[in-house]
Design a protein around this motif. Structure first.
Motif, short mmCIF file in Angstrom:
data_model
loop_
_atom_site.label_atom_id
_atom_site.label_comp_id
_atom_site.label_asym_id
_atom_site.label_seq_id
_atom_site.Cartn_x
_atom_site.Cartn_y
_atom_site.Cartn_z
N GLY A 1 0.81 -1.21 0.00
CA GLY A 1 0.00 0.00 0.00
C GLY A 1 0.84 1.26 0.00
N ALA A 2 1.95 1.25 0.74
CA ALA A 2 2.84 2.42 0.77
C ALA A 2 3.49 2.65 -0.59
CB ALA A 2 3.90 2.23 1.85
N VAL A 3 3.93 1.57 -1.23
CA VAL A 3 4.52 1.70 -2.57
C VAL A 3 3.46 2.18 -3.56
CG1 VAL A 3 5.56 0.40 -4.46
CG2 VAL A 3 6.32 0.03 -2.12
N GLY A 4 2.26 1.63 -3.45
CA GLY A 4 1.17 2.08 -4.32
C GLY A 4 0.80 3.53 -4.07
N GLY A 5 0.90 3.98 -2.82
CA GLY A 5 0.65 5.38 -2.51
C GLY A 5 1.65 6.29 -3.18
N TYR A 6 2.90 5.89 -3.19
CA TYR A 6 3.93 6.67 -3.88
C TYR A 6 3.68 6.70 -5.39
CZ TYR A 6 8.37 8.06 -5.85
OH TYR A 6 9.32 8.68 -6.60
N ILE A 7 3.36 5.53 -5.95
CA ILE A 7 3.10 5.46 -7.40
C ILE A 7 1.87 6.28 -7.77
CG2 ILE A 7 2.44 3.89 -9.27
CD1 ILE A 7 4.16 1.75 -7.86
N GLY A 8 0.81 6.15 -6.97
CA GLY A 8 -0.40 6.92 -7.25
C GLY A 8 -0.17 8.41 -7.15
N ASN A 9 0.62 8.82 -6.18
CA ASN A 9 0.91 10.24 -6.04
C ASN A 9 1.77 10.74 -7.18
OD1 ASN A 9 0.80 12.73 -4.92
ND2 ASN A 9 2.22 12.30 -3.27
N ALA A 10 2.69 9.91 -7.65
CA ALA A 10 3.56 10.32 -8.75
C ALA A 10 2.79 10.50 -10.06
CB ALA A 10 4.68 9.29 -8.93
N TYR A 11 1.81 9.63 -10.30
CA TYR A 11 1.12 9.68 -11.59
C TYR A 11 -0.22 10.43 -11.56
CZ TYR A 11 4.49 6.42 -13.45
OH TYR A 11 5.65 5.85 -13.87
N LEU A 12 -0.88 10.47 -10.40
CA LEU A 12 -2.21 11.08 -10.34
C LEU A 12 -2.24 12.47 -9.73
CD1 LEU A 12 -4.29 7.98 -9.21
CD2 LEU A 12 -4.09 8.92 -11.50
#
Length: 87
Positions: A36-47
């Motif tokens: 979830g933390a990695v996905g949070g970083y990815i989501g913040n980077a792209y969205l």
């Protein structure tokens, strides 16, 4: 630096909640929190560019992180489902 902290914490919370809502799915509480933390970083980077209309910096970064954390956690849960579905 605050942006990364917000995205990691939001994603970790999403991973923890997801592991409690769907027990037996994914890799366990700690691994789901990390995913979830990695996905949070990815989501913040792209969205994040799509959420600049928020006045609050926390919402501007937490909403994309929550979406990214949820999406990556769902992918991991469905891809690595350990349920055999047997008798």
């Amino acid at each position: 630096m605050l942006v990364y902290l917000i995205s990691f914490i939001t994603g970790a919370v999403v991973g923890y909640i997801g592991s409690k809502l769907f027990p037996g799915q994914g890799w366990g509480v700690i691994a789901n929190t990390i995913v979830g933390a990695v996905g949070g970083y990815i989501g913040n980077a792209y969205l994040a560019p799509f959420f600049h209309s928020f006045e609050n910096v926390y919402l501007e970064n937490a909403v994309p992180a929550a979406i990214g954390g949820t999406m990556l956690l769902l992918v991991v849960m469905f891809a690595f489902n350990h349920d055999t579905g047997g008798d």
